[in-house]
Design a protein around this motif. Sequence first.
Motif, PDB file in Angstrom:
ATOM      1  N   VAL A 212       0.850  -1.195   0.000  1.00 17.72           N
ATOM      2  CA  VAL A 212       0.000   0.000   0.000  1.00 17.72           C
ATOM      3  C   VAL A 212       0.881   1.239   0.000  1.00 17.72           C
ATOM      4  N   LEU A 213       0.516   2.202  -0.837  1.00 13.77           N
ATOM      5  CA  LEU A 213       1.192   3.489  -0.880  1.00 13.77           C
ATOM      6  C   LEU A 213       0.248   4.571  -0.376  1.00 13.77           C
ATOM      7  N   GLY A 214       0.801   5.646   0.129  1.00  7.98           N
ATOM      8  CA  GLY A 214       0.001   6.796   0.522  1.00  7.98           C
ATOM      9  C   GLY A 214       0.080   7.882  -0.535  1.00  7.98           C
ATOM     10  N   LEU A 215      -0.961   8.703  -0.612  1.00  7.13           N
ATOM     11  CA  LEU A 215      -0.977   9.853  -1.501  1.00  7.13           C
ATOM     12  C   LEU A 215      -1.540  11.035  -0.729  1.00  7.13           C
ATOM     13  N   VAL A 216      -0.752  12.101  -0.603  1.00  9.22           N
ATOM     14  CA  VAL A 216      -1.189  13.304   0.098  1.00  9.22           C
ATOM     15  C   VAL A 216      -1.377  14.413  -0.930  1.00  9.22           C
ATOM     16  N   LEU A 217      -2.595  14.947  -0.998  1.00  8.44           N
ATOM     17  CA  LEU A 217      -2.934  16.025  -1.923  1.00  8.44           C
ATOM     18  C   LEU A 217      -3.190  17.318  -1.161  1.00  8.44           C
ATOM     19  N   PRO A 218      -2.938  18.472  -1.765  1.00 10.77           N
ATOM     20  CA  PRO A 218      -3.099  19.734  -1.034  1.00 10.77           C
ATOM     21  C   PRO A 218      -4.526  20.256  -0.969  1.00 10.77           C
ATOM     22  N   ASN A 219      -5.397  19.801  -1.864  1.00 11.51           N
ATOM     23  CA  ASN A 219      -6.775  20.298  -1.852  1.00 11.51           C
ATOM     24  C   ASN A 219      -7.599  19.486  -2.835  1.00 11.51           C
ATOM     25  N   ILE A 220      -8.272  18.475  -2.339  1.00 10.85           N
ATOM     26  CA  ILE A 220      -8.987  17.562  -3.224  1.00 10.85           C
ATOM     27  C   ILE A 220     -10.232  18.206  -3.827  1.00 10.85           C
ATOM     28  N   ALA A 221     -10.622  19.387  -3.321  1.00  9.43           N
ATOM     29  CA  ALA A 221     -11.756  20.114  -3.899  1.00  9.43           C
ATOM     30  C   ALA A 221     -11.368  20.782  -5.215  1.00  9.43           C
ATOM     31  N   ASN A 222     -10.072  21.003  -5.432  1.00 10.20           N
ATOM     32  CA  ASN A 222      -9.606  21.571  -6.689  1.00 10.20           C
ATOM     33  C   ASN A 222      -9.743  20.511  -7.787  1.00 10.20           C
ATOM     34  N   PRO A 223     -10.390  20.829  -8.914  1.00  4.09           N
ATOM     35  CA  PRO A 223     -10.639  19.811  -9.945  1.00  4.09           C
ATOM     36  C   PRO A 223      -9.383  19.138 -10.494  1.00  4.09           C
ATOM     37  N   LEU A 224      -8.216  19.770 -10.325  1.00  5.99           N
ATOM     38  CA  LEU A 224      -6.988  19.163 -10.830  1.00  5.99           C
ATOM     39  C   LEU A 224      -6.600  17.923 -10.041  1.00  5.99           C
ATOM     40  N   PHE A 225      -6.787  17.945  -8.719  1.00  4.69           N
ATOM     41  CA  PHE A 225      -6.207  16.908  -7.873  1.00  4.69           C
ATOM     42  C   PHE A 225      -6.901  15.550  -7.967  1.00  4.69           C
ATOM     43  N   PRO A 226      -8.217  15.467  -8.194  1.00  5.50           N
ATOM     44  CA  PRO A 226      -8.786  14.150  -8.488  1.00  5.50           C
ATOM     45  C   PRO A 226      -8.184  13.520  -9.749  1.00  5.50           C
ATOM     46  N   GLN A 227      -7.829  14.347 -10.730  1.00  6.93           N
ATOM     47  CA  GLN A 227      -7.182  13.813 -11.927  1.00  6.93           C
ATOM     48  C   GLN A 227      -5.805  13.240 -11.581  1.00  6.93           C
TER      49      GLN A 227
ATOM     50  N   ALA B 115      -1.320   4.051 -11.923  1.00  6.94           N
ATOM     51  CA  ALA B 115       0.079   3.638 -12.008  1.00  6.94           C
ATOM     52  C   ALA B 115       0.443   2.694 -10.867  1.00  6.94           C
ATOM     53  N   ALA B 116      -0.058   2.984  -9.662  1.00  6.48           N
ATOM     54  CA  ALA B 116       0.226   2.126  -8.505  1.00  6.48           C
ATOM     55  C   ALA B 116      -0.394   0.751  -8.684  1.00  6.48           C
ATOM     56  N   SER B 117      -1.637   0.718  -9.161  1.00  5.22           N
ATOM     57  CA  SER B 117      -2.313  -0.555  -9.386  1.00  5.22           C
ATOM     58  C   SER B 117      -1.561  -1.407 -10.399  1.00  5.22           C
ATOM     59  N   HIS B 118      -1.082  -0.768 -11.448  1.00  2.06           N
ATOM     60  CA  HIS B 118      -0.312  -1.486 -12.465  1.00  2.06           C
ATOM     61  C   HIS B 118       0.966  -2.070 -11.872  1.00  2.06           C
ATOM     62  N   ALA B 119       1.508  -1.399 -10.861  1.00  2.00           N
ATOM     63  CA  ALA B 119       2.731  -1.880 -10.199  1.00  2.00           C
ATOM     64  C   ALA B 119       2.434  -2.860  -9.069  1.00  2.00           C
ATOM     65  N   GLY B 120       1.141  -3.122  -8.820  1.00  2.00           N
ATOM     66  CA  GLY B 120       0.763  -4.080  -7.788  1.00  2.00           C
ATOM     67  C   GLY B 120       0.528  -3.488  -6.421  1.00  2.00           C
ATOM     68  N   TYR B 121       0.258  -2.189  -6.347  1.00  2.00           N
ATOM     69  CA  TYR B 121       0.070  -1.517  -5.062  1.00  2.00           C
ATOM     70  C   TYR B 121      -1.304  -0.854  -4.993  1.00  2.00           C
ATOM     71  N   GLY B 122      -1.859  -0.811  -3.785  1.00  2.00           N
ATOM     72  CA  GLY B 122      -3.045  -0.029  -3.519  1.00  2.00           C
ATOM     73  C   GLY B 122      -2.648   1.354  -3.035  1.00  2.00           C
ATOM     74  N   VAL B 123      -3.629   2.255  -2.940  1.00  2.00           N
ATOM     75  CA  VAL B 123      -3.344   3.638  -2.554  1.00  2.00           C
ATOM     76  C   VAL B 123      -4.333   4.111  -1.501  1.00  2.00           C
ATOM     77  N   LEU B 124      -3.813   4.734  -0.441  1.00  2.95           N
ATOM     78  CA  LEU B 124      -4.622   5.450   0.540  1.00  2.95           C
ATOM     79  C   LEU B 124      -4.425   6.938   0.310  1.00  2.95           C
ATOM     80  N   ILE B 125      -5.534   7.684   0.215  1.00  5.51           N
ATOM     81  CA  ILE B 125      -5.468   9.103  -0.127  1.00  5.51           C
ATOM     82  C   ILE B 125      -5.790   9.966   1.088  1.00  5.51           C
TER      83      ILE B 125
END
Length: 347
Positions: A67-82, A90-100
């Motif tokens: 499992v990998l972590g992902l820290v975003l600065p503002n998920i309300a900004n339309p850019l960050f969900p992308q 990319a993580a899934s393709h490498a065999g990892y899950g992601v916690l946001i």
Amino acid sequence: MANPRTGSNLSQIAATLGVSAATVSNALSGKGRVSTELAEKIRVTAAELGYTPSLTGRALRTGRTGVLGLVLPNIANPLFPQIAQAIEHAASHAGYGVLIADSRGDVALQTDAINRLIERDVDGIVIVPRLGTRIADIGCPVAVIDSPSTPGNTVSADHWQGGQTVIEHLISLGHRKFLLIGNNPASNVQNDRIGGMKSRIPADGVADVFWIEKHEQIHGKGSLLGLKEQVENGFTAFAAVSDLPALRALMELQRAGIGVPEHVSVTGFDDLVWSSVVTPGLTTVRMDMAEIADIAIAALVRVIEADTSGSDVARTVTGTVAAERSSVPMKLVVRQTSAPPANAHIA
């Protein structure tokens, strides 16, 4: 049948098929000498029983939770969900899950988010930092996605080159007086984009920088940006550091009766999902998030898996990781908000 929420264990699968738990474990992990036919029966039975591999067990065996972590600065900004979607893919393709986690633009919340992910034993973390912050050694491998000028940056779009590209486009249309619109002067990304823009202003050109945050501190949040007055002062090109302020500029100009692109041009950055459907369609600069995510995850996984490939699974590699490529070129997307200004001389 086992409850899918809790899953089954290896012993249940072994008892169902009349084999040992070790055989089941070897089949599910791809290790040991298990015939193809039996391995397939074990996998089918595991699926029927709702078996879910134990992250704790996996961590004990490999030193990794997957499992990998992902820290975003503002998920309300339309850019960050992308960005999140690209990282997850990319993580899934490498065999990892992601916690946001979302830092909501706050330094203390960013630190809390990182600590929570570390407490959950993630193998590494991808961080898109809050404006102007630097990521210290946090005790696990980290991939930073910010800007090439950011110390410790792993990979990012080439924001400077993106700024150059948009100004070159506007110059080719005949513009010579530019208002460069930023949100926050503390942002490395925004400063690099504006720096790239300024580096391409011709000798006969003029460029002023307008920071929205500074303007709103004086005039109030959501106040008019005074773009009508800027047009009266001769500015014909309004180049914003992202699509959100570009949309704000577009709407203010239209409401003032100033034609876009008949009289002035407006450009943005990031090619957000609505940029192609507003009227007129927004000329913008797109970053290749899929490529950036692939590079960041590959750099992170390379360090994680090299660190735990031996018999001693204690984590030793921490801090930011380096990638073979630290920047990815940005691409101009020309739509309807950019055109020659009235009576322009086209270069």
